[in-house]
Structures are given as C-alpha cells and as structure tokens.
Design a protein around this motif. Structure first.
Motif, short mmCIF file in Angstrom:
data_model
loop_
_atom_site.label_atom_id
_atom_site.label_comp_id
_atom_site.label_asym_id
_atom_site.label_seq_id
_atom_site.Cartn_x
_atom_site.Cartn_y
_atom_site.Cartn_z
N PRO A 1 0.81 -1.23 0.00
CA PRO A 1 0.00 0.00 0.00
C PRO A 1 0.85 1.28 0.00
O PRO A 1 0.53 2.24 -0.71
N LYS B 1 0.93 4.10 -3.18
CA LYS B 1 0.64 5.50 -2.85
C LYS B 1 1.81 6.41 -3.22
O LYS B 1 1.60 7.50 -3.76
N LEU C 1 -5.37 11.98 -5.99
CA LEU C 1 -5.37 10.56 -5.65
C LEU C 1 -6.53 10.26 -4.72
O LEU C 1 -6.73 10.96 -3.73
N VAL D 1 -7.93 7.33 -2.30
CA VAL D 1 -7.45 6.11 -1.64
C VAL D 1 -8.53 5.58 -0.71
O VAL D 1 -9.06 6.31 0.12
N GLU E 1 -8.17 2.91 1.85
CA GLU E 1 -7.20 2.01 2.49
C GLU E 1 -7.86 0.76 3.05
O GLU E 1 -7.24 -0.29 3.07
N SER F 1 -8.34 -1.21 -0.08
CA SER F 1 -7.13 -1.20 -0.91
C SER F 1 -7.38 -0.82 -2.37
O SER F 1 -6.98 -1.53 -3.29
N TYR G 1 -6.81 2.37 -5.17
CA TYR G 1 -5.98 3.55 -5.40
C TYR G 1 -6.30 4.08 -6.80
O TYR G 1 -6.07 3.39 -7.80
#
Length: 114
Positions: free
Chosen positions: A8, A12, A34, A36, A38, A41, A43
């Motif tokens: 991860p 990133k 961006l 995200v 998390e 997961s 991106y």
C-alpha cells in the motif's frame, strides 16, 4: 518485503509522484488527485476540471490490492504502472494486468489470474 504494509505504501508513493508532476503543469483548470480507500485497498488517480469549454473527468490509473497482488484495472500512463512496480522490486507474479481479458494474460510477463 512485507506485502501487507509495503505494497500500500509503495503504490501511494508511485501515484503521488505522478500526481505531483501533473500538478506542476500550466493548466490550472484540471485538478489531478489521488483517491485512496485504504480499508478496501483501492488507489485511483483522477483528473477533474474543464478544458476548452468541455468537462474533463477521468481515471488515469486504478490499482487494487487483492490477495497479495497488484491488480492494475486501468492504466493510461506512457510506460505503465507495472514498470514502476517492477523497478521498485515487486515480483512480476505479484502484478495482474487486469485490464487484459483473463485468457490473454498468459501472453504478458505478469501474473495469470482468472
């Protein structure tokens, strides 16, 4: 390489570097950022704004981490995010070019996952 913590951070970092380069460009009417998630997961490198009176909204790169692998769902970069991942030390078997039809993945240098 501890995939759960390093993968991860790696994606990133790579995407952030691209976005910073894009945001140095002269056209301030298009925002590059961006997204995200998390927890799941995901991106996503997005572009949003106006150019010559037309709405610009698009995804340049979309990568998911799933089962210890990078699933590249969308990639409009010149050399490919997979190339950046390999240069950073990721094994090609940990990269799935998910934008290719499953039966065609066997012809790439990357993971074959259905």
């Amino acid at each position: 390489m501890d995939k759960l913590t390093e993968y991860p951070q790696l994606i990133k970092r790579i995407l952030t570097e691209y976005i910073e380069l894009c945001n140095r460009r002269h056209n301030q009417e298009i925002e590059t950022f961006l997204i995200v998630d998390e927890l799941k997961s995901h991106y996503i490198w997005m572009n949003l704004g106006w150019q010559n009176g037309e709405r610009i909204m698009g995804m340049t790169v979309y990568v998911r981490l799933q089962n210890g692998k990078f699933w590249i769902e969308e990639d409009w970069t010149e050399n490919g995010i997979a190339t950046d991942l390999v240069r950073a030390g990721v094994d090609q078997e940990d990269i799935v070019l998910a934008f290719h039809e499953p039966k065609m993945r066997q012809y790439t240098d990357f993971a074959v996952v259905h």
